[in-house]
Write a protein that holds these residues in place. Structure first.
Motif, PDB file in Angstrom:
ATOM      1  N   PHE A 289      27.750 -46.470 -71.388  1.00  0.00           N
ATOM      2  CA  PHE A 289      27.678 -45.626 -70.192  1.00  0.00           C
ATOM      3  C   PHE A 289      27.207 -44.215 -70.506  1.00  0.00           C
ATOM      4  CE2 PHE A 289      31.846 -45.208 -72.050  1.00  0.00           C
ATOM      5  CZ  PHE A 289      32.081 -43.845 -72.024  1.00  0.00           C
ATOM      6  N   LEU A 290      26.990 -43.898 -71.804  1.00  0.00           N
ATOM      7  CA  LEU A 290      26.566 -42.560 -72.199  1.00  0.00           C
ATOM      8  C   LEU A 290      25.088 -42.358 -71.901  1.00  0.00           C
ATOM      9  CD1 LEU A 290      28.358 -42.194 -75.658  1.00  0.00           C
ATOM     10  CD2 LEU A 290      29.075 -41.238 -73.471  1.00  0.00           C
ATOM     11  N   ARG A 291      24.759 -41.156 -71.507  1.00  0.00           N
ATOM     12  CA  ARG A 291      23.367 -40.792 -71.299  1.00  0.00           C
ATOM     13  C   ARG A 291      22.813 -40.162 -72.577  1.00  0.00           C
ATOM     14  NH1 ARG A 291      23.333 -36.862 -66.350  1.00  0.00           N
ATOM     15  NH2 ARG A 291      25.063 -36.028 -67.623  1.00  0.00           N
ATOM     16  N   PRO A 292      21.539 -40.366 -72.894  1.00  0.00           N
ATOM     17  CA  PRO A 292      20.976 -39.762 -74.112  1.00  0.00           C
ATOM     18  C   PRO A 292      20.783 -38.256 -73.947  1.00  0.00           C
ATOM     19  CG  PRO A 292      19.262 -40.896 -72.893  1.00  0.00           C
ATOM     20  CD  PRO A 292      20.558 -41.196 -72.177  1.00  0.00           C
ATOM     21  N   TYR A 293      20.436 -37.629 -75.053  1.00  0.00           N
ATOM     22  CA  TYR A 293      20.113 -36.201 -75.011  1.00  0.00           C
ATOM     23  C   TYR A 293      18.939 -35.958 -74.066  1.00  0.00           C
ATOM     24  CZ  TYR A 293      22.956 -34.611 -78.985  1.00  0.00           C
ATOM     25  OH  TYR A 293      23.988 -34.246 -79.817  1.00  0.00           O
ATOM     26  N   PRO A 294      18.953 -34.879 -73.314  1.00  0.00           N
ATOM     27  CA  PRO A 294      17.747 -34.522 -72.545  1.00  0.00           C
ATOM     28  C   PRO A 294      16.566 -34.271 -73.479  1.00  0.00           C
ATOM     29  CG  PRO A 294      19.660 -33.301 -71.744  1.00  0.00           C
ATOM     30  CD  PRO A 294      20.096 -34.009 -72.996  1.00  0.00           C
ATOM     31  N   ALA A 295      15.390 -34.481 -72.992  1.00  0.00           N
ATOM     32  CA  ALA A 295      14.187 -34.447 -73.841  1.00  0.00           C
ATOM     33  C   ALA A 295      13.972 -33.084 -74.485  1.00  0.00           C
ATOM     34  CB  ALA A 295      12.961 -34.853 -73.024  1.00  0.00           C
ATOM     35  N   GLU A 296      14.262 -32.004 -73.770  1.00  0.00           N
ATOM     36  CA  GLU A 296      13.959 -30.674 -74.277  1.00  0.00           C
ATOM     37  C   GLU A 296      15.174 -29.959 -74.877  1.00  0.00           C
ATOM     38  OE1 GLU A 296      10.987 -29.542 -74.507  1.00  0.00           O
ATOM     39  OE2 GLU A 296      10.107 -31.266 -73.463  1.00  0.00           O
ATOM     40  N   TYR A 297      16.322 -30.635 -74.953  1.00  0.00           N
ATOM     41  CA  TYR A 297      17.528 -29.927 -75.408  1.00  0.00           C
ATOM     42  C   TYR A 297      17.494 -29.653 -76.912  1.00  0.00           C
ATOM     43  CZ  TYR A 297      22.406 -28.723 -76.128  1.00  0.00           C
ATOM     44  OH  TYR A 297      23.550 -28.067 -76.481  1.00  0.00           O
ATOM     45  N   LEU A 298      17.285 -30.668 -77.720  1.00  0.00           N
ATOM     46  CA  LEU A 298      17.280 -30.464 -79.176  1.00  0.00           C
ATOM     47  C   LEU A 298      16.137 -29.557 -79.633  1.00  0.00           C
ATOM     48  CD1 LEU A 298      18.269 -34.039 -80.433  1.00  0.00           C
ATOM     49  CD2 LEU A 298      19.698 -32.002 -80.258  1.00  0.00           C
ATOM     50  N   PRO A 299      14.903 -29.713 -79.134  1.00  0.00           N
ATOM     51  CA  PRO A 299      13.868 -28.744 -79.540  1.00  0.00           C
ATOM     52  C   PRO A 299      14.202 -27.306 -79.179  1.00  0.00           C
ATOM     53  CG  PRO A 299      12.853 -30.693 -78.601  1.00  0.00           C
ATOM     54  CD  PRO A 299      14.324 -30.823 -78.359  1.00  0.00           C
ATOM     55  N   SER A 300      14.916 -27.096 -78.072  1.00  0.00           N
ATOM     56  CA  SER A 300      15.282 -25.722 -77.718  1.00  0.00           C
ATOM     57  C   SER A 300      16.255 -25.108 -78.710  1.00  0.00           C
ATOM     58  CB  SER A 300      15.912 -25.707 -76.320  1.00  0.00           C
ATOM     59  OG  SER A 300      17.155 -26.408 -76.311  1.00  0.00           O
ATOM     60  N   ILE A 301      16.961 -25.933 -79.484  1.00  0.00           N
ATOM     61  CA  ILE A 301      17.876 -25.426 -80.520  1.00  0.00           C
ATOM     62  C   ILE A 301      17.136 -25.197 -81.828  1.00  0.00           C
ATOM     63  CG2 ILE A 301      19.909 -25.983 -81.905  1.00  0.00           C
ATOM     64  CD1 ILE A 301      21.017 -27.522 -79.540  1.00  0.00           C
ATOM     65  N   PHE A 302      16.445 -26.225 -82.307  1.00  0.00           N
ATOM     66  CA  PHE A 302      15.898 -26.175 -83.661  1.00  0.00           C
ATOM     67  C   PHE A 302      14.606 -25.367 -83.757  1.00  0.00           C
ATOM     68  CE2 PHE A 302      18.207 -30.341 -83.600  1.00  0.00           C
ATOM     69  CZ  PHE A 302      19.270 -29.916 -84.373  1.00  0.00           C
ATOM     70  N   LEU A 303      13.812 -25.338 -82.724  1.00  0.00           N
ATOM     71  CA  LEU A 303      12.558 -24.582 -82.789  1.00  0.00           C
ATOM     72  C   LEU A 303      12.775 -23.084 -82.704  1.00  0.00           C
ATOM     73  CD1 LEU A 303      10.096 -26.764 -80.676  1.00  0.00           C
ATOM     74  CD2 LEU A 303      10.498 -26.770 -83.145  1.00  0.00           C
ATOM     75  N   GLN A 304      14.000 -22.658 -82.409  1.00  0.00           N
ATOM     76  CA  GLN A 304      14.304 -21.230 -82.393  1.00  0.00           C
ATOM     77  C   GLN A 304      14.760 -20.718 -83.755  1.00  0.00           C
ATOM     78  OE1 GLN A 304      13.619 -19.342 -79.760  1.00  0.00           O
ATOM     79  NE2 GLN A 304      12.907 -21.207 -78.723  1.00  0.00           N
ATOM     80  N   LEU A 305      14.839 -21.589 -84.747  1.00  0.00           N
ATOM     81  CA  LEU A 305      15.209 -21.155 -86.094  1.00  0.00           C
ATOM     82  C   LEU A 305      14.109 -20.280 -86.683  1.00  0.00           C
ATOM     83  CD1 LEU A 305      16.596 -24.535 -87.494  1.00  0.00           C
ATOM     84  CD2 LEU A 305      17.947 -22.553 -86.805  1.00  0.00           C
ATOM     85  N   PRO A 306      14.434 -19.414 -87.653  1.00  0.00           N
ATOM     86  CA  PRO A 306      13.372 -18.646 -88.335  1.00  0.00           C
ATOM     87  C   PRO A 306      12.335 -19.565 -88.960  1.00  0.00           C
ATOM     88  CG  PRO A 306      15.540 -17.757 -88.857  1.00  0.00           C
ATOM     89  CD  PRO A 306      15.784 -19.014 -88.088  1.00  0.00           C
ATOM     90  N   SER A 307      11.124 -19.069 -89.114  1.00  0.00           N
ATOM     91  CA  SER A 307      10.010 -19.919 -89.557  1.00  0.00           C
ATOM     92  C   SER A 307      10.266 -20.549 -90.921  1.00  0.00           C
ATOM     93  CB  SER A 307       8.721 -19.093 -89.589  1.00  0.00           C
ATOM     94  OG  SER A 307       8.875 -17.968 -90.454  1.00  0.00           O
ATOM     95  N   SER A 308      10.799 -19.771 -91.877  1.00  0.00           N
ATOM     96  CA  SER A 308      11.064 -20.329 -93.197  1.00  0.00           C
ATOM     97  C   SER A 308      12.168 -21.372 -93.147  1.00  0.00           C
ATOM     98  CB  SER A 308      11.446 -19.209 -94.167  1.00  0.00           C
ATOM     99  OG  SER A 308      12.594 -18.508 -93.699  1.00  0.00           O
ATOM    100  N   THR A 309      13.210 -21.106 -92.358  1.00  0.00           N
ATOM    101  CA  THR A 309      14.297 -22.080 -92.217  1.00  0.00           C
ATOM    102  C   THR A 309      13.816 -23.326 -91.487  1.00  0.00           C
ATOM    103  OG1 THR A 309      15.868 -20.245 -92.125  1.00  0.00           O
ATOM    104  CG2 THR A 309      16.634 -22.390 -91.381  1.00  0.00           C
TER     105      THR A 309
END
Length: 883
Positions: A289-309
């Motif tokens: 009954f669980l819904r998956p992650y929204p399509a843009e949720y995880l990229p909004s977290i990880f793509l905000q990391l510093p470029s080297s990280t």
């Protein structure tokens, strides 16, 4: 109800400041009444609403109460309290986690996370350290704290559940969250340092299991992923900044590993703990009954990391996604699209987003491909799946993105320095990605045809053909053949069989024979006619020198994994990509070994090969059984006593050595594991040899080649200047417990060379060491000799060679026998004159001769005017003084 928390906490704080006036019963009453006011005591009734002012009063007054409890109450009263009172005391640090008053309990845990780690720090000058009695109590509190409350509770204590993370503009909460994350992430390191320091002071403390880094971060990452999934399911758009700060901190402390750890490694890692639950939430089973992650949720977290990280994060993510993807029972086929690769591409897209030219994810993936750290072997299915995962993600881009990706790879693949200096495994890996990327474009594409006409690409084929390694030359020819097949129509390949055979024969000779100018010796013939498609049919046959790799690369042309059809299952285990969920108490899971391909035989050594020698014809067959003579039967078989200097074999073991090995088999193991000491070619290698004081072979090797190596590095870069003090210190501190031959001379030669080759660093250092009391007279003599000889060498003067004298083990007062025989003894005097000597007449004669010599010398001195004048003046001065 407003202000109830503040008044109760202030009353308890004032009471604890004077512990001498308290009794155990008074203390128990004060603790119980305060917990009752905070509504976390079992009989208490929780009000309908808790005001924010009451929650802030916990953060304001509770740290001082915890300090008084740790430093004054626990050492004095803890042993006198009963179990219920002890539990009440612990509730001010770690209250029980129940639904009643959960927000209050989480705020107390937040104070404990930020307050308790400060007692683990090294005390500053003038600051009192934590006393010994409450140290074990503190570690028990921390173990209970991290087991009950984690990063999700800290989040909800700062960002209330009603706000759902919408307090981005509240700078106070951001600062409070950063402090909580810093304390939470740095807790295992502080515990380890404090326990080590307390053990050095004589304390009996140990790190609890829950506070070990591996298990601690495993639980923290699982809780973090659960918090992340819960926030993604909220109706409003939750702010992802707090989650990003946690990942940024975890990456900063080194949790991004290049590959999962093997065995019982204690090193924590991010993705082995994150991926099982993350993959399960990305693609839950159809029955869930669980819904998956929204399509843009995880990229909004990880793509905000510093470029080297972000670059390190993407590189580690791709490696871990392909790590367990291909099981040994089902290897990856190079000429067939694979649904497992397509699933991993979908997961990668869900985490970092779709490929878009110029954005953060694109640059991070491209940086991973062109970093040069990845290598490929024919038997390593993980790296093969990794390359296909990268190209499959690039295939989701548009045509402009694919062409830009191919251009970036061509830019590196055609670099002359890359062709000349990179390893074969690196070039094999990049060629694999290049061929997969070329397969994304349709044949006879105008852009691909224009790419084949670039002068840089054509000159790169010339660089590959001039490479001394035949395996790398074949890679260049393979890419040339594939590009010609993708850009030249089949109609233009009509050519006579004679011309085809001649060109293939020339290229085959070029692979085996390279001229003095570095280019293959080719037949100077020019191709006639229009453009012809290359087809080297006979070059890839056989084994060795890259032939197996080239045949394998030819099979992947035109393969696109995005065309594979995914069969959805009810369980959804295929979407876990081989990452099964681990138990929190498991220290680590053993990783599977790389999958080997049984099809290809093992290639022989690279280099020029010669035709196999034909076996010599046997002139006469020898009997298989030879009868021994009686003399041969009586002669026992013995091993070689010693090996000659020109022989490469080692001497046979002696019977006594075999008996010792039979008694103690570990001697044979030590002999086989003993490594040969190699000659140093760099100054740090010389330092490492001189450091091994208990290995005479290392010291002898360093003394033997040390002086020559130092003089060779005199004008060669900064290697000698950077390591000269270390070499001087190691050489000066050497002793000779093994009685090495020429030890003093070789050590002195090294020190002389150091002073002469690096006078600015060594001379001043030796002068300082001369006045150090830890060195012996012999070592100080070596220092003075090195300074003197080095100065003479720098001044252009000849350096005198020391006299060679034979070392005497037991010196005596007598001369060597050859000189001692020259002494005149009584036995050497004739008997007729022996009586004169024994009566003392010889001594009288010697005295007369001595007096005559002295008087004769005085008369000669009077004849010299200067000496006579000095004697007259001294005589007159003596008369004046006496008068």
């Amino acid at each position: 109800m407003t202000g109830t928390f503040a008044s109760a906490l202030k009353t308890l704080r004032d009471t604890l400041r004077n512990p001498n006036s308290l009794s155990p019963d008074d203390l128990a009453f004060q603790l119980s009444s305060t917990l009752q006011s905070l509504h976390i005591h079992p009989p208490s009734i929780l009000p309908d609403h808790i005001s924010p002012e009451d929650l802030r009063s916990i953060t304001r007054y509770l740290p001082s109460i915890q300090d008084s409890l740790l430093n004054q109450i626990v050492p004095t009263f803890y042993d006198t309290l009963n179990s219920q009172d002890r539990q009440n005391l612990k509730s001010f640090f770690v209250p029980a986690k129940t639904p009643d008053g959960l927000q209050i309990r989480r705020n107390i845990a937040l104070c404990s996370y930020t307050t308790l780690p400060t007692y683990l720090n090294t005390p500053k000058p003038g600051q009192n350290a934590l006393v010994k009695p409450p140290r074990n109590f503190l570690l028990d509190l921390l173990e209970e704290l991290v087991s009950i409350y984690s990063i999700d509770d800290l989040y909800y204590s700062i960002y209330s559940q009603d706000s759902k993370g919408k307090s981005k503009e509240d700078a106070t909460k951001i600062i409070q969250w950063e402090e909580a994350v810093r304390s939470c992430v740095g807790l295992p390191a502080k515990v380890g340092n404090a326990v080590g320091r307390w053990k050095a002071e004589g304390g009996l403390v140990d790190v609890q299991k829950a506070l070990e880094a591996r298990l601690y971060f495993h639980r923290l990452i699982i809780k973090l992923e659960g918090l992340m999934f819960e926030l993604s399911q909220s109706s409003g758009s939750a702010d992802t900044t707090p989650i990003r700060l946690v990942f940024e901190k975890l990456c900063a402390i080194g949790l991004l590993s290049s590959s999962p750890s093997f065995g019982d490694s204690r090193i924590p890692s991010l993705f082995p703990s994150l991926l099982p639950s993350l993959l399960q939430h990305l693609h839950p089973p159809s029955t869930s009954f669980l819904r998956p992650y929204p399509a843009e949720y995880l990229p909004s977290i990880f793509l905000q990391l510093p470029s080297s990280t972000l670059a390190s994060f993407v590189d580690s993510l791709i490696t871990h996604l392909a790590f367990n993807l291909i099981p040994p029972s089902s290897p990856l086929e190079p000429d067939r699209p694979d649904t497992r690769i397509k699933r991993s591409v979908e997961v990668l897209t869900s985490v970092i987003g779709s490929p878009k030219l110029g954005e953060e994810a694109w640059d991070a993936v491209l940086r991973t491909v062109l970093s040069g750290k990845s290598r490929l072997k024919l038997s390593d299915q993980r790296d093969q799946a990794r390359n296909r995962l990268i190209v499959g993600w690039i295939a989701k881009s548009d045509g402009i993105g694919i062409k830009s990706f191919i251009s970036s790879i061509i830019e590196t693949w055609t670099d002359p320095k890359y062709v000349k200096f990179s390893l074969y495994s690196q070039q094999f890996n990049l060629t694999h990605i290049l061929i997969l990327a070329l397969s994304l474009l349709p044949p006879l594409s105008p852009w691909l045809v224009a790419l084949s006409h670039r002068s840089r690409l054509i000159m790169a084929f010339r660089s590959y053909l001039s490479h001394p390694d035949a395996s790398i030359r074949r890679l260049g020819m393979l890419v040339a053949e594939i590009i010609s097949q993708l850009t030249i129509p089949e109609d233009n390949t009509v050519k006579s069989a004679i011309q085809v055979d001649e060109e293939i024969e020339d290229l085959r000779k070029g692979l085996e024979d390279v001229g003095t100018d570095g280019m293959p010796k080719m037949n100077p013939k020019k191709a006639t006619g229009g453009m012809k498609r290359l087809k080297f049919t006979g070059i890839w046959d056989g084994n060795g020198e890259g032939r197996e790799e080239c045949r394998w690369l030819r099979r992947i042309v035109g393969i696109r994994d995005e065309v594979a059809v995914i069969d959805e299952t009810e369980t959804g285990e295929e979407w876990l990509l081989g990452w099964q969920e681990q138990d929190a108490d498991v220290r680590s899971t053993p990783a599977t070994l790389p999958v080997s391909l049984p099809a290809e035989p093992k290639p022989p050594k690279r280099g020029r090969t010669t035709a196999p020698k034909q076996p010599k014809a046997l002139s006469k067959s020898k009997p298989k059984i030879v009868m021994l003579d009686p003399d041969q039967l009586d002669d026992p078989m013995e091993g070689y006593a010693s090996s000659s200097p020109s022989s490469s074999r080692s001497p046979s073991p002696t019977p006594s050595y075999l008996e010792e090995v039979a008694a103690d088999p570990s001697l044979a193991i030590d002999a086989t594991q003993k490594k040969k000491v190699t000659r140093p070619v760099y100054i740090p290698q010389l330092v490492a040899l001189l450091k091994e004081r208990d290995k005479p072979e290392s010291i002898e090797m360093g003394l033997r080649f040390g002086e020559g190596l130092i003089r060779a590095k005199r004008e060669f870069g900064t290697e000698l200047a950077e390591n000269t003090v270390a070499v001087t210190l190691m050489t000066l501190g050497l002793n000779d417990p093994f009685n090495l031959e020429g030890f003093d001379e070789k050590r002195q030669g090294i020190m002389n060379a150091l002073v002469a080759c690096s006078p600015k660093q060594v001379a001043s250092f030796l002068v300082e060491q001369y006045f150090n009391t830890q060195y012996s007279l012999q070592q100080k003599s070596a220092i003075l000799t090195a300074l003197a000889m080095g100065a003479r060498e720098l001044a252009g003067l000849t350096v005198p060679t020391p006299p060679t004298t034979r070392k005497i083990d037991f010196p005596s007062k007598t001369l060597p026998p050859s000189l001692h025989k020259k002494y005149l003894t009584i036995a050497d005097i004739p008997p007729s004159r022996r009586e004169t000597v024994e009566n003392g007449q010889l001594e009288e004669t010697m005295d007369v001769m001595r007096n005559k010599l002295l008087s004769k010398g005085a008369k000669k001195g009077d004849e010299v005017p200067e000496i006579a004048r000095e004697e007259t003046e001294s005589w007159k001065q003596e008369e004046n003084v006496s008068s």
